[in-house]
Design an enzyme around this catalytic site. Sequence first.
Site, PDB file in Angstrom:
ATOM      1  N   LYS A 118      -1.977  -4.111  10.619  1.00 17.97           N
ATOM      2  CA  LYS A 118      -3.036  -4.886  11.279  1.00 17.97           C
ATOM      3  C   LYS A 118      -2.418  -5.980  12.153  1.00 17.97           C
ATOM      4  O   LYS A 118      -2.877  -6.232  13.265  1.00 17.97           O
ATOM      5  CB  LYS A 118      -3.977  -5.496  10.213  1.00 17.97           C
ATOM      6  CG  LYS A 118      -4.835  -4.445   9.516  1.00 17.97           C
ATOM      7  CD  LYS A 118      -5.543  -4.975   8.270  1.00 17.97           C
ATOM      8  CE  LYS A 118      -6.295  -3.836   7.568  1.00 17.97           C
ATOM      9  NZ  LYS A 118      -6.986  -4.267   6.339  1.00 17.97           N
ATOM     10  N   GLN A 125      -7.424  -9.090   2.276  1.00 18.39           N
ATOM     11  CA  GLN A 125      -6.979  -7.732   1.950  1.00 18.39           C
ATOM     12  C   GLN A 125      -7.299  -7.425   0.492  1.00 18.39           C
ATOM     13  O   GLN A 125      -6.943  -8.190  -0.415  1.00 18.39           O
ATOM     14  CB  GLN A 125      -5.465  -7.592   2.226  1.00 18.39           C
ATOM     15  CG  GLN A 125      -4.936  -6.182   2.071  1.00 18.39           C
ATOM     16  CD  GLN A 125      -5.551  -5.178   3.054  1.00 18.39           C
ATOM     17  OE1 GLN A 125      -5.884  -5.514   4.179  1.00 18.39           O
ATOM     18  NE2 GLN A 125      -5.722  -3.950   2.613  1.00 18.39           N
ATOM     19  N   ASP A 176     -14.529  -7.910   8.531  1.00 16.79           N
ATOM     20  CA  ASP A 176     -14.498  -6.731   7.660  1.00 16.79           C
ATOM     21  C   ASP A 176     -15.915  -6.280   7.284  1.00 16.79           C
ATOM     22  O   ASP A 176     -16.098  -5.204   6.718  1.00 16.79           O
ATOM     23  CB  ASP A 176     -13.729  -7.058   6.369  1.00 16.79           C
ATOM     24  CG  ASP A 176     -12.410  -6.313   6.272  1.00 16.79           C
ATOM     25  OD1 ASP A 176     -12.261  -5.277   6.944  1.00 16.79           O
ATOM     26  OD2 ASP A 176     -11.537  -6.768   5.503  1.00 16.79           O
TER      27      ASP A 176
HETATM   28  N1  GUN Z   1      -8.455  -2.483   1.271  1.00 16.46           N
HETATM   29  C1  GUN Z   1      -8.633  -1.173   1.547  1.00 16.46           C
HETATM   30  N2  GUN Z   1      -9.313  -1.037   2.709  1.00 16.46           N
HETATM   31  C2  GUN Z   1      -9.572  -2.278   3.162  1.00 16.46           C
HETATM   32  C3  GUN Z   1     -10.235  -2.762   4.310  1.00 16.46           C
HETATM   33  O1  GUN Z   1     -10.758  -2.045   5.170  1.00 16.46           O
HETATM   34  N3  GUN Z   1     -10.284  -4.113   4.423  1.00 16.46           N
HETATM   35  C4  GUN Z   1      -9.734  -4.931   3.497  1.00 16.46           C
HETATM   36  N4  GUN Z   1      -9.849  -6.237   3.679  1.00 16.46           N
HETATM   37  N5  GUN Z   1      -9.126  -4.503   2.428  1.00 16.46           N
HETATM   38  C5  GUN Z   1      -9.038  -3.180   2.266  1.00 16.46           C
END
Ligand code: GUN
Length: 284
Positions: A52, A96, A119
């Site tokens: 990311k 995350q 998100d």
């Molecule tokens: N953990 C697994 N997929 C995601 C996601 O799309 N966003 C976040 N913040 N954590 C994750």
Amino acid sequence: MQILDGKALAKKIEDRVAVDAKTLKETTGRTPGLAVILVGNDPASHAYVSMKKKACDRVGFYSVTHEMPADISQDAIENTIKMMNQNTSIDGILIQLPLPPQVDTTKLLELVAPNKDVDGFHPYNVGRLTTGLEGFVPCTPLGVMELLKEYNIDPKGMNAVVVGASNIVGKPMAALLLNADATVQITHIYTKDLKACTLNADIILVGAGVINLIKEDMVKEGAIVIDIGINRAPDGKLVGDVDFKNVSSKCSFITPVPGGVGPMTIAMLLQNTLRAAQAHAKES
Ligand code: GUN
């Protein structure tokens, strides 16, 4: 059978985001900013956050990662989120997941300012999604919808079967499909006869985290199969939840792993962060 090429579409979207970010910078002086909270040492979480961050660099966003030890207190994370909410140079906040067991994840997600919730995990944005209102939509299911649109696949009237009922993937995926006028069924680990459900599907969307969960005899001839799983096979390779080799010959369309839904998730995170920045630029 046609492959839905998420990698190619993600690149196209990234290029567009980079141009729009440049325009925003030139016209308002604002650089889109993403702040990430990363707790503990889970290798997969570190790998995702690293991807990311690199994506932010590619499109000219500012990004900052707050790494915290696995035994961090709830208060410390809450204070970090509050600081990020206040910081006007941050447009998007991403926590995350998963977080360690001592942490109240729901409480943290609720603390993120909804207008920085790139998100789409805050109950405010979840509510807006289920109501069919505009808001931030979780990146993975949003990426799936973009991929379908790119290939002129309209879910309207289709029997859609979502395998996996997580808050991150399955539930928002189902909400988006319902909003797009599909007939939606969500299956999960307590579903009695998964095969009976999937055999009835015009489109199967699977994000269960189980290697080879969807096999050839579970898929109707001509169905569309969207593989949202990412698993590490015993030989170290990345694989999805679908037995691609055997299922693909029965499908009209299928996503590969890697190169399908994964890159779209990152592209949607960039798109959501850009949107947040554009909105914040108007407010300031
Ligand atoms: N953990 C697994 N997929 C995601 C996601 O799309 N966003 C976040 N913040 N954590 C994750």
